[in-house]
Design an enzyme around this catalytic site. Structure first.
Site, PDB file in Angstrom:
ATOM      1  N   ARG A  28       0.598   6.867   7.426  1.00 60.97           N
ATOM      2  CA  ARG A  28       0.677   6.814   6.108  1.00 60.97           C
ATOM      3  C   ARG A  28       0.160   8.332   5.547  1.00 60.97           C
ATOM      4  NH1 ARG A  28       1.459   1.801   3.948  1.00 60.97           N
ATOM      5  NH2 ARG A  28       0.629   0.028   4.995  1.00 60.97           N
ATOM      6  N   ASP A  34      14.627  -0.652  -0.143  1.00 60.12           N
ATOM      7  CA  ASP A  34      15.316  -0.963   1.234  1.00 60.12           C
ATOM      8  C   ASP A  34      16.500  -2.247   0.986  1.00 60.12           C
ATOM      9  OD1 ASP A  34      16.219  -0.832   3.881  1.00 60.12           O
ATOM     10  OD2 ASP A  34      14.527  -2.052   4.492  1.00 60.12           O
ATOM     11  N   GLU A  67       7.405   2.344  -6.694  1.00 57.48           N
ATOM     12  CA  GLU A  67       7.354   2.071  -5.277  1.00 57.48           C
ATOM     13  C   GLU A  67       7.563   3.089  -4.255  1.00 57.48           C
ATOM     14  OE1 GLU A  67       6.953  -0.021  -2.899  1.00 57.48           O
ATOM     15  OE2 GLU A  67       8.277  -1.582  -3.093  1.00 57.48           O
ATOM     16  N   ASP A  68       7.412   2.746  -2.960  1.00 66.47           N
ATOM     17  CA  ASP A  68       7.622   3.999  -2.174  1.00 66.47           C
ATOM     18  C   ASP A  68       9.215   4.001  -1.605  1.00 66.47           C
ATOM     19  OD1 ASP A  68       7.528   1.772  -0.704  1.00 66.47           O
ATOM     20  OD2 ASP A  68       6.052   2.135   0.915  1.00 66.47           O
ATOM     21  N   LYS A  73       0.836  -1.162  -0.104  1.00 69.70           N
ATOM     22  CA  LYS A  73       0.183   0.222   0.027  1.00 69.70           C
ATOM     23  C   LYS A  73       1.008   1.238   0.061  1.00 69.70           C
ATOM     24  CE  LYS A  73      -2.670  -2.549   3.454  1.00 69.70           C
ATOM     25  NZ  LYS A  73      -2.817  -2.545   4.718  1.00 69.70           N
ATOM     26  N   GLY A  74       2.172   0.965   0.284  1.00 67.21           N
ATOM     27  CA  GLY A  74       3.043   2.079   0.562  1.00 67.21           C
ATOM     28  C   GLY A  74       3.136   3.184  -0.532  1.00 67.21           C
ATOM     29  N   PHE A  86      14.548   4.328   9.850  1.00 70.03           N
ATOM     30  CA  PHE A  86      13.127   3.974   9.508  1.00 70.03           C
ATOM     31  C   PHE A  86      12.039   5.166   9.313  1.00 70.03           C
ATOM     32  CE2 PHE A  86       8.867   2.275  10.145  1.00 70.03           C
ATOM     33  CZ  PHE A  86       9.078   1.079   9.301  1.00 70.03           C
ATOM     34  N   VAL A  87      11.749   5.197   8.236  1.00 68.70           N
ATOM     35  CA  VAL A  87      10.920   6.523   7.982  1.00 68.70           C
ATOM     36  C   VAL A  87       9.406   6.121   7.582  1.00 68.70           C
ATOM     37  CG1 VAL A  87      12.899   7.827   6.984  1.00 68.70           C
ATOM     38  CG2 VAL A  87      11.458   6.296   5.391  1.00 68.70           C
ATOM     39  N   ASP A 138       4.349   3.157   6.325  1.00 66.04           N
ATOM     40  CA  ASP A 138       3.699   3.098   7.452  1.00 66.04           C
ATOM     41  C   ASP A 138       4.478   2.356   8.475  1.00 66.04           C
ATOM     42  OD1 ASP A 138       3.823   0.503   6.221  1.00 66.04           O
ATOM     43  OD2 ASP A 138       2.588  -0.283   7.818  1.00 66.04           O
TER      44      ASP A 138
HETATM   45  P1  IMP Z   1      12.722  -4.097   0.659  1.00 71.64           P
HETATM   46  O1  IMP Z   1      12.359  -5.619  -0.017  1.00 71.64           O
HETATM   47  O2  IMP Z   1      13.673  -4.532   1.820  1.00 71.64           O
HETATM   48  O3  IMP Z   1      13.510  -3.473  -0.490  1.00 71.64           O
HETATM   49  O4  IMP Z   1      11.467  -3.675   1.074  1.00 71.64           O
HETATM   50  C1  IMP Z   1      10.623  -2.779   0.481  1.00 71.64           C
HETATM   51  C2  IMP Z   1       9.616  -2.376   1.445  1.00 71.64           C
HETATM   52  O5  IMP Z   1       9.684  -2.429   2.609  1.00 71.64           O
HETATM   53  C3  IMP Z   1       8.766  -1.091   1.056  1.00 71.64           C
HETATM   54  O6  IMP Z   1       8.057  -1.250  -0.087  1.00 71.64           O
HETATM   55  C4  IMP Z   1       8.233  -0.770   2.388  1.00 71.64           C
HETATM   56  O7  IMP Z   1       6.973  -1.090   2.186  1.00 71.64           O
HETATM   57  C5  IMP Z   1       8.963  -1.526   3.286  1.00 71.64           C
HETATM   58  N1  IMP Z   1      10.212  -0.401   4.040  1.00 71.64           N
HETATM   59  C6  IMP Z   1      11.409  -0.458   3.825  1.00 71.64           C
HETATM   60  N2  IMP Z   1      11.958   0.254   4.526  1.00 71.64           N
HETATM   61  C7  IMP Z   1      10.920   1.015   5.270  1.00 71.64           C
HETATM   62  C8  IMP Z   1      10.982   2.179   5.939  1.00 71.64           C
HETATM   63  O8  IMP Z   1      12.016   2.944   6.420  1.00 71.64           O
HETATM   64  N3  IMP Z   1       9.596   2.648   6.440  1.00 71.64           N
HETATM   65  C9  IMP Z   1       8.525   1.951   6.085  1.00 71.64           C
HETATM   66  N4  IMP Z   1       8.534   1.299   5.272  1.00 71.64           N
HETATM   67  C10 IMP Z   1       9.674   0.654   4.724  1.00 71.64           C
HETATM   68 MG    MG Z   2       5.934  -0.942  -0.158  1.00 73.49          MG
END
Ligand code: IMP
Ligand code: MG
Length: 176
Positions: A164, A102, A98-99, A42-43, A151-152, A158
């Site tokens: 959000r 990470d 994508e939001d 949902k981000g 962490f943001v 969220d």
């Molecule tokens: P990844 O698979 O580790 O790259 O994670 C991506 C997903 O993790 C993003 O789409 C977010 O939903 C969540 N995420 C990663 N870092 C943060 C953060 O700092 N705050 C909130 N959600 C995060």
């Molecule tokens: Mg996401």
């Protein structure tokens, strides 16, 4: 949430300017095409809704939902599709929205999964990028802001499904 405090990292104004900039670039790159923007639920919802209104070429929108971190702020490393696209993407120009990138696990998985469905092209736009946290190599084609390993929340992002609706991207500090 009394044991958390918020610190603005990127203001609503800065986000607005960056969204315009990204939309301009995308409008130019996809000129004479009709890209299908795929929002990762949902981000990415807030970012996508602002981004599409700044893009000046015809486009389509769809959504996909993948498993997230759940109630934790650390990556589980597990990626699973919870809601798939409504349509075939064969022959289409796909732009995943994508939001945040990470660990890179989510986008790496989505890129391969959607890439196997025979699109004409596939690119990624992310508002935020935390390059220090990568577990797999992944580089978005369009990126709003590179941020430190914090962490943001806000602007769609969220913590336990809350925050959000904040207009700024904020760092969530846990109080001892
Ligand atoms: P990844 O698979 O580790 O790259 O994670 C991506 C997903 O993790 C993003 O789409 C977010 O939903 C969540 N995420 C990663 N870092 C943060 C953060 O700092 N705050 C909130 N959600 C995060
Ligand atoms: Mg996401």
């Amino acid at each position: 949430m009394a044991n958390h405090s918020l610190e603005v990292l990127i203001s609503a104004e800065q986000i607005k300017d960056k969204v315009r900039e990204l939309a301009k670039e995308i409008s130019k790159d996809y000129k004479a095409r009709t890209p299908l923007l795929i929002g990762v639920l949902k981000g990415a919802v807030v970012f996508l809704s602002d981004l599409i209104r700044e893009i000046e070429i015809p486009l389509e929108v769809d959504f996909i939902a993948v498993s997230s971190y759940g109630a934790d702020t650390a990556s589980s490393g597990i990626v699973r599709i919870q809601k798939d696209l409504d349509q075939s993407i064969k022959g289409k120009d796909i732009l995943i929205v994508e939001d945040i990138v990470d660990t890179g696990l989510t986008l790496n998985y989505l890129f391969e999964n959607l890439g196997s469905r025979q699109p004409n092209s596939i690119k990624v736009v992310t508002l935020l990028d935390k390059p220090d946290r990568r577990k797999v190599k992944f580089e978005a084609d369009y990126c709003g802001f590179k941020i430190p390993d914090r962490f943001v929340i806000g602007y769609g992002l969220d913590f336990n499904e809350k925050y959000r609706n904040l207009n700024d991207v904020c760092i969530l500090n846990e109080q001892p």
